[in-house]
Design an enzyme around this catalytic site. Structure first.
Site, PDB file in Angstrom:
ATOM      1  N   LYS A  13       1.983   4.345  81.694  1.00  0.00           N
ATOM      2  CA  LYS A  13       1.652   3.183  82.541  1.00  0.00           C
ATOM      3  C   LYS A  13       1.806   1.876  81.762  1.00  0.00           C
ATOM      4  CE  LYS A  13      -2.560   4.636  83.399  1.00  0.00           C
ATOM      5  NZ  LYS A  13      -2.513   5.843  82.547  1.00  0.00           N
ATOM      6  N   ARG A  88      -9.376   3.523  89.482  1.00  0.00           N
ATOM      7  CA  ARG A  88      -9.375   4.870  88.919  1.00  0.00           C
ATOM      8  C   ARG A  88     -10.340   5.796  89.642  1.00  0.00           C
ATOM      9  NH1 ARG A  88      -7.568   3.499  83.218  1.00  0.00           N
ATOM     10  NH2 ARG A  88      -7.123   5.477  82.260  1.00  0.00           N
ATOM     11  N   ARG A 127       0.628   8.472  69.882  1.00  0.00           N
ATOM     12  CA  ARG A 127       0.613   7.065  70.321  1.00  0.00           C
ATOM     13  C   ARG A 127       0.084   6.152  69.223  1.00  0.00           C
ATOM     14  NH1 ARG A 127      -1.926   5.208  75.952  1.00  0.00           N
ATOM     15  NH2 ARG A 127      -3.847   6.177  75.215  1.00  0.00           N
ATOM     16  N   ARG A 159      -5.577   4.759  68.579  1.00  0.00           N
ATOM     17  CA  ARG A 159      -6.808   4.569  69.357  1.00  0.00           C
ATOM     18  C   ARG A 159      -7.796   5.677  69.055  1.00  0.00           C
ATOM     19  NH1 ARG A 159      -5.200   3.307  75.498  1.00  0.00           N
ATOM     20  NH2 ARG A 159      -6.932   4.738  75.818  1.00  0.00           N
ATOM     21  N   ARG A 170     -10.645  13.042  78.946  1.00  0.00           N
ATOM     22  CA  ARG A 170      -9.965  12.021  79.759  1.00  0.00           C
ATOM     23  C   ARG A 170      -9.107  12.675  80.833  1.00  0.00           C
ATOM     24  NH1 ARG A 170      -7.165   9.100  75.191  1.00  0.00           N
ATOM     25  NH2 ARG A 170      -6.132   7.842  76.779  1.00  0.00           N
TER      26      ARG A 170
HETATM   27  P1  ADP Z   1      -0.673   5.133  79.443  1.00  0.00           P
HETATM   28  O1  ADP Z   1      -0.820   3.632  79.499  1.00  0.00           O
HETATM   29  O2  ADP Z   1      -0.310   5.715  80.778  1.00  0.00           O
HETATM   30  O3  ADP Z   1      -1.856   5.826  78.840  1.00  0.00           O
HETATM   31  P2  ADP Z   1       1.372   4.638  77.375  1.00  0.00           P
HETATM   32  O4  ADP Z   1       2.322   3.706  78.011  1.00  0.00           O
HETATM   33  O5  ADP Z   1       0.446   4.102  76.347  1.00  0.00           O
HETATM   34  O6  ADP Z   1       0.552   5.465  78.507  1.00  0.00           O
HETATM   35  O7  ADP Z   1       2.229   5.842  76.743  1.00  0.00           O
HETATM   36  C1  ADP Z   1       1.597   6.925  76.068  1.00  0.00           C
HETATM   37  C2  ADP Z   1       2.429   7.312  74.842  1.00  0.00           C
HETATM   38  O8  ADP Z   1       3.654   7.926  75.282  1.00  0.00           O
HETATM   39  C3  ADP Z   1       2.840   6.163  73.955  1.00  0.00           C
HETATM   40  O9  ADP Z   1       2.868   6.646  72.647  1.00  0.00           O
HETATM   41  C4  ADP Z   1       4.252   5.809  74.439  1.00  0.00           C
HETATM   42  O10 ADP Z   1       5.047   5.222  73.410  1.00  0.00           O
HETATM   43  C5  ADP Z   1       4.790   7.171  74.835  1.00  0.00           C
HETATM   44  N1  ADP Z   1       5.706   7.149  75.984  1.00  0.00           N
HETATM   45  C6  ADP Z   1       5.648   6.333  77.078  1.00  0.00           C
HETATM   46  N2  ADP Z   1       6.632   6.645  77.959  1.00  0.00           N
HETATM   47  C7  ADP Z   1       7.318   7.689  77.425  1.00  0.00           C
HETATM   48  C8  ADP Z   1       8.438   8.478  77.854  1.00  0.00           C
HETATM   49  N3  ADP Z   1       9.041   8.255  79.033  1.00  0.00           N
HETATM   50  N4  ADP Z   1       8.866   9.472  77.059  1.00  0.00           N
HETATM   51  C9  ADP Z   1       8.234   9.718  75.872  1.00  0.00           C
HETATM   52  N5  ADP Z   1       7.178   9.027  75.403  1.00  0.00           N
HETATM   53  C10 ADP Z   1       6.720   8.025  76.169  1.00  0.00           C
HETATM   54  P1  ADP Z   2      -5.247   5.559  79.332  1.00  0.00           P
HETATM   55  O1  ADP Z   2      -4.453   5.175  80.548  1.00  0.00           O
HETATM   56  O2  ADP Z   2      -4.396   5.909  78.173  1.00  0.00           O
HETATM   57  O3  ADP Z   2      -6.291   6.589  79.636  1.00  0.00           O
HETATM   58  P2  ADP Z   2      -6.741   3.004  79.327  1.00  0.00           P
HETATM   59  O4  ADP Z   2      -6.511   2.055  78.241  1.00  0.00           O
HETATM   60  O5  ADP Z   2      -6.277   2.650  80.692  1.00  0.00           O
HETATM   61  O6  ADP Z   2      -6.121   4.361  78.810  1.00  0.00           O
HETATM   62  O7  ADP Z   2      -8.293   3.338  79.434  1.00  0.00           O
HETATM   63  C1  ADP Z   2      -9.062   3.666  78.303  1.00  0.00           C
HETATM   64  C2  ADP Z   2     -10.495   3.962  78.706  1.00  0.00           C
HETATM   65  O8  ADP Z   2     -11.073   2.785  79.290  1.00  0.00           O
HETATM   66  C3  ADP Z   2     -10.665   5.036  79.769  1.00  0.00           C
HETATM   67  O9  ADP Z   2     -10.745   6.336  79.209  1.00  0.00           O
HETATM   68  C4  ADP Z   2     -12.006   4.614  80.403  1.00  0.00           C
HETATM   69  O10 ADP Z   2     -13.103   4.999  79.601  1.00  0.00           O
HETATM   70  C5  ADP Z   2     -11.921   3.104  80.362  1.00  0.00           C
HETATM   71  N1  ADP Z   2     -11.350   2.543  81.611  1.00  0.00           N
HETATM   72  C6  ADP Z   2     -10.212   1.832  81.736  1.00  0.00           C
HETATM   73  N2  ADP Z   2     -10.000   1.480  83.016  1.00  0.00           N
HETATM   74  C7  ADP Z   2     -11.039   1.982  83.716  1.00  0.00           C
HETATM   75  C8  ADP Z   2     -11.400   1.989  85.093  1.00  0.00           C
HETATM   76  N3  ADP Z   2     -10.639   1.391  86.022  1.00  0.00           N
HETATM   77  N4  ADP Z   2     -12.546   2.612  85.447  1.00  0.00           N
HETATM   78  C9  ADP Z   2     -13.340   3.214  84.540  1.00  0.00           C
HETATM   79  N5  ADP Z   2     -13.055   3.266  83.235  1.00  0.00           N
HETATM   80  C10 ADP Z   2     -11.910   2.664  82.812  1.00  0.00           C
END
Ligand code: ADP
Ligand code: ADP
Ligand code: ZN
Length: 214
Positions: A13, A88, A127, A159, A170
């Site tokens: 995302k 979410r 990541r 992270r 998660r």
């Molecule tokens: P999210 O915000 O949904 O948690 P991220 O954008 O941070 O996800 O991506 C999670 C991890 O996967 C990061 O290390 C990113 O560089 C990697 N990543 C993102 N898109 C791809 C893809 N299409 N193929 C492989 N790795 C990816």
């Molecule tokens: P990812 O997409 O990789 O899980 P985010 O950076 O979006 O990571 O979120 C990290 C953490 O922040 C989540 O595991 C949760 O604890 C909190 N968080 C983020 N957005 C929300 C939301 N909309 N509602 C509740 N918790 C959230």
């Protein structure tokens, strides 16, 4: 244009949000980034949110309502925005619906990025983040210089919720509380599912195609 990015942790995302935000000139609103910023600044919200985030649980809905309301009322959001990580839960989706109703706005599209669990775990375990919001992967998307952000030269870090135990929580929270939103937005005819198993440019191409048709 109002876009929601839906998808499990690690779906990509944040990665896609940065690209969409640049190409379509939309502010990228990530509640995860906002919460982490509050933790660094040691605000009352940050202190409360940290204990949930460290365990891999969602932060309670009521703690997010004010920050999202305030952020969406800022001038740069007046002609659209891109939500990454909000809503979410069903309660958050209803709350967002009310905020938009009150301001006469509507969601244009919900992009549901689908990725298998095994791939999510591979992505999260490699990541690396930058405080500017950029995210990298040690194998799949490495920075030009190891440990350093391409866009701001900041130092990359892992992270503390990207550990195997927290990732398990998660993913469980996603399945229980967030996955029902797929059906919720499908019923509103807003959902577009994107194959998130492709490489980063491939996914972005598919997303751009959907957005250009809106
Ligand atoms: P999210 O915000 O949904 O948690 P991220 O954008 O941070 O996800 O991506 C999670 C991890 O996967 C990061 O290390 C990113 O560089 C990697 N990543 C993102 N898109 C791809 C893809 N299409 N193929 C492989 N790795 C990816
Ligand atoms: P990812 O997409 O990789 O899980 P985010 O950076 O979006 O990571 O979120 C990290 C953490 O922040 C989540 O595991 C949760 O604890 C909190 N968080 C983020 N957005 C929300 C939301 N909309 N509602 C509740 N918790 C959230
Ligand atoms: Zn950076």
């Amino acid at each position: 244009m109002i876009i929601i990015l839906l998808g499990p942790p690690g779906a990509g995302k944040g990665t896609q949000a940065k690209k969409i935000s640049e190409k379509f000139s939309l502010p990228h609103i990530s509640t995860g980034d906002m919460l982490r910023d509050n933790i660094i600044r040691n605000t009352a919200l940050g202190i409360k949110a940290k204990s949930y985030m460290d365990k891999g649980e969602l932060v309670p809905d009521d703690l997010l309502l004010d920050i999202i309301k305030v952020r969406l009322s800022e001038p740069d959001c007046s002609s659209g925005f891109l939500l990454d990580g909000y809503p979410r839960t069903l309660a958050q989706a209803d709350a967002l619906g009310k905020i938009l109703d009150n301001t006469g706005k509507e969601i244009d599209v919900v992009l549901n990025i689908h990725v298998d669990d095994e791939e999510l775990i591979n992505r999260l375990s490699g990541r690396r983040m930058c405080s500017c919001g950029a995210s990298y992967h040690v194998l799949f998307n490495p920075p030009k210089k190891e440990g350093i952000c391409d866009s701001c030269n900041g130092e990359l870090y892992q992270r503390n919720d990207d550990t195997p135990e927290t990732v398990k929580n998660r993913l469980a929270a996603y399945k229980k509380l967030t996955e029902p939103l797929i059906d919720y937005y499908n019923k509103k005819a807003l959902l577009h599912t994107i194959d998130g198993g492709k490489d980063i440019p491939g996914i972005f191409g598919d997303i751009a195609k959907v957005l250009e048709e809106i």
